[in-house]
Write a protein that holds these residues in place. Structure first.
Motif, PDB file in Angstrom:
ATOM      1  N   ILE A  79      48.009  56.590  70.574  1.00  0.00           N
ATOM      2  CA  ILE A  79      48.605  56.023  71.777  1.00  0.00           C
ATOM      3  C   ILE A  79      49.678  55.035  71.317  1.00  0.00           C
ATOM      4  O   ILE A  79      49.362  54.006  70.723  1.00  0.00           O
ATOM      5  CB  ILE A  79      47.557  55.291  72.638  1.00  0.00           C
ATOM      6  CG1 ILE A  79      46.437  56.249  73.048  1.00  0.00           C
ATOM      7  CG2 ILE A  79      48.220  54.653  73.851  1.00  0.00           C
ATOM      8  CD1 ILE A  79      45.216  55.549  73.649  1.00  0.00           C
ATOM      9  N   ALA A  80      50.921  55.365  71.545  1.00  0.00           N
ATOM     10  CA  ALA A  80      52.013  54.489  71.120  1.00  0.00           C
ATOM     11  C   ALA A  80      52.007  53.218  71.959  1.00  0.00           C
ATOM     12  O   ALA A  80      51.814  53.266  73.175  1.00  0.00           O
ATOM     13  CB  ALA A  80      53.353  55.197  71.249  1.00  0.00           C
ATOM     14  N   HIS A  95      50.378  52.424  66.779  1.00  0.00           N
ATOM     15  CA  HIS A  95      49.524  53.374  67.487  1.00  0.00           C
ATOM     16  C   HIS A  95      48.124  52.796  67.644  1.00  0.00           C
ATOM     17  O   HIS A  95      47.599  52.166  66.729  1.00  0.00           O
ATOM     18  CB  HIS A  95      49.451  54.707  66.744  1.00  0.00           C
ATOM     19  CG  HIS A  95      50.734  55.462  66.818  1.00  0.00           C
ATOM     20  ND1 HIS A  95      51.738  55.340  65.882  1.00  0.00           N
ATOM     21  CD2 HIS A  95      51.194  56.328  67.754  1.00  0.00           C
ATOM     22  CE1 HIS A  95      52.760  56.107  66.243  1.00  0.00           C
ATOM     23  NE2 HIS A  95      52.452  56.709  67.365  1.00  0.00           N
ATOM     24  N   ALA A  96      47.571  53.045  68.808  1.00  0.00           N
ATOM     25  CA  ALA A  96      46.191  52.672  69.099  1.00  0.00           C
ATOM     26  C   ALA A  96      45.350  53.937  69.112  1.00  0.00           C
ATOM     27  O   ALA A  96      45.802  54.992  69.575  1.00  0.00           O
ATOM     28  CB  ALA A  96      46.110  51.972  70.452  1.00  0.00           C
ATOM     29  N   HIS A  97      44.156  53.805  68.604  1.00  0.00           N
ATOM     30  CA  HIS A  97      43.171  54.882  68.632  1.00  0.00           C
ATOM     31  C   HIS A  97      41.945  54.282  69.322  1.00  0.00           C
ATOM     32  O   HIS A  97      41.404  53.276  68.844  1.00  0.00           O
ATOM     33  CB  HIS A  97      42.834  55.355  67.223  1.00  0.00           C
ATOM     34  CG  HIS A  97      44.053  55.559  66.376  1.00  0.00           C
ATOM     35  ND1 HIS A  97      44.879  56.654  66.500  1.00  0.00           N
ATOM     36  CD2 HIS A  97      44.612  54.776  65.418  1.00  0.00           C
ATOM     37  CE1 HIS A  97      45.883  56.546  65.629  1.00  0.00           C
ATOM     38  NE2 HIS A  97      45.741  55.410  64.974  1.00  0.00           N
ATOM     39  N   VAL A 149      41.078  50.936  67.190  1.00  0.00           N
ATOM     40  CA  VAL A 149      41.779  50.763  65.920  1.00  0.00           C
ATOM     41  C   VAL A 149      43.268  50.701  66.228  1.00  0.00           C
ATOM     42  O   VAL A 149      43.814  51.614  66.852  1.00  0.00           O
ATOM     43  CB  VAL A 149      41.470  51.913  64.930  1.00  0.00           C
ATOM     44  CG1 VAL A 149      42.248  51.726  63.630  1.00  0.00           C
ATOM     45  CG2 VAL A 149      39.976  52.012  64.664  1.00  0.00           C
ATOM     46  N   LEU A 150      43.904  49.622  65.801  1.00  0.00           N
ATOM     47  CA  LEU A 150      45.346  49.461  65.982  1.00  0.00           C
ATOM     48  C   LEU A 150      46.012  49.470  64.616  1.00  0.00           C
ATOM     49  O   LEU A 150      45.550  48.795  63.695  1.00  0.00           O
ATOM     50  CB  LEU A 150      45.664  48.137  66.686  1.00  0.00           C
ATOM     51  CG  LEU A 150      45.038  47.897  68.052  1.00  0.00           C
ATOM     52  CD1 LEU A 150      45.459  46.533  68.586  1.00  0.00           C
ATOM     53  CD2 LEU A 150      45.403  48.995  69.030  1.00  0.00           C
ATOM     54  N   ILE A 191      40.321  59.726  63.068  1.00  0.00           N
ATOM     55  CA  ILE A 191      41.636  59.149  63.327  1.00  0.00           C
ATOM     56  C   ILE A 191      42.657  59.669  62.321  1.00  0.00           C
ATOM     57  O   ILE A 191      43.776  60.010  62.669  1.00  0.00           O
ATOM     58  CB  ILE A 191      41.580  57.603  63.305  1.00  0.00           C
ATOM     59  CG1 ILE A 191      40.806  57.119  64.529  1.00  0.00           C
ATOM     60  CG2 ILE A 191      42.977  57.000  63.262  1.00  0.00           C
ATOM     61  CD1 ILE A 191      40.455  55.647  64.492  1.00  0.00           C
ATOM     62  N   GLY A 192      42.247  59.764  61.067  1.00  0.00           N
ATOM     63  CA  GLY A 192      43.157  60.241  60.015  1.00  0.00           C
ATOM     64  C   GLY A 192      43.249  61.741  59.913  1.00  0.00           C
ATOM     65  O   GLY A 192      44.176  62.270  59.311  1.00  0.00           O
TER      66      GLY A 192
END
Length: 195
Positions: A79-80, A95-97, A149-150, A191-192
């Protein structure tokens, strides 16, 4: 509270004079108004309720698709977002996860980016931003766990001081089941991961 554009424009004009510039020269004549307009957008989240996008929930057992109950986390990656560092009033972006472990209620996936947009549109520090996102989700939903996670680049690091153009900052905020590092390991790996 609405952003006072006229006051911002007057202060920007004064700031230009303070650095030895002429705010009436052609290239700067419209700058105070432009800055006021951009700051209206950058700080539009001040005073807004970040939980508002999460108020419309869907029951997972009585909702439109009770046969598709989530058995694990719901995650929205990449999420930008952009915000302004409250220390130097310089932008940071990344980016946010966001993941949560649903209880009885879920929200539409578009609600999570709206929460981030509201909270990021304030003078911020990344650490607090992540905590505020986690708190908003945790308090609005009956989630059994929340993970935020940011990963962001800060212009106060990339453009001034040590000038590290490739540096990024990663922060983690966790609630409930995801306070335990082993419980969030799978989500961190996702996330990765890329398909």
């Amino acid at each position: 509270m609405a952003v006072d554009r006229e006051r911002i424009a007057a202060l920007v004009r004064e700031l230009l004079e303070a650095i030895g510039e002429n705010p009436d020269r052609p290239g700067l004549r419209q700058t105070p108004a432009r800055v006021a307009e951009s700051w209206t957008e950058f700080f539009g989240g001040v005073g807004q309720d970040a939980g508002a996008p999460l108020q419309h929930t869907i029951s997972v057992t009585r909702g439109p698709a009770p046969d598709t109950l989530p058995s694990g986390a719901v995650m929205v990656r990449d999420i930008a977002f952009r915000s302004m560092c409250e220390h130097h009033l310089l932008p940071f972006r990344g980016h946010a996860h966001v993941a949560y472990l649903p209880g009885e209620e879920v929200v539409g996936l578009g609600a999570l980016p709206r929460v981030i947009d509201i909270l990021a549109a304030r003078p911020q520090v990344q650490e607090r931003l992540g905590e505020q996102i986690a708190d908003a989700i945790d308090s609005a939903l009956d989630a059994r766990g929340v993970l935020v996670v940011l990963d962001a680049a800060h212009e106060c690091v990339t453009m001034r001081g040590g000038r590290q153009p490739d540096a990024s900052t990663v922060t983690i905020a966790a609630r409930g089941a995801y306070l335990e590092p082993a419980a969030r390991a799978e989500l961190i790996a996702l996330i990765g991961a890329r398909a």
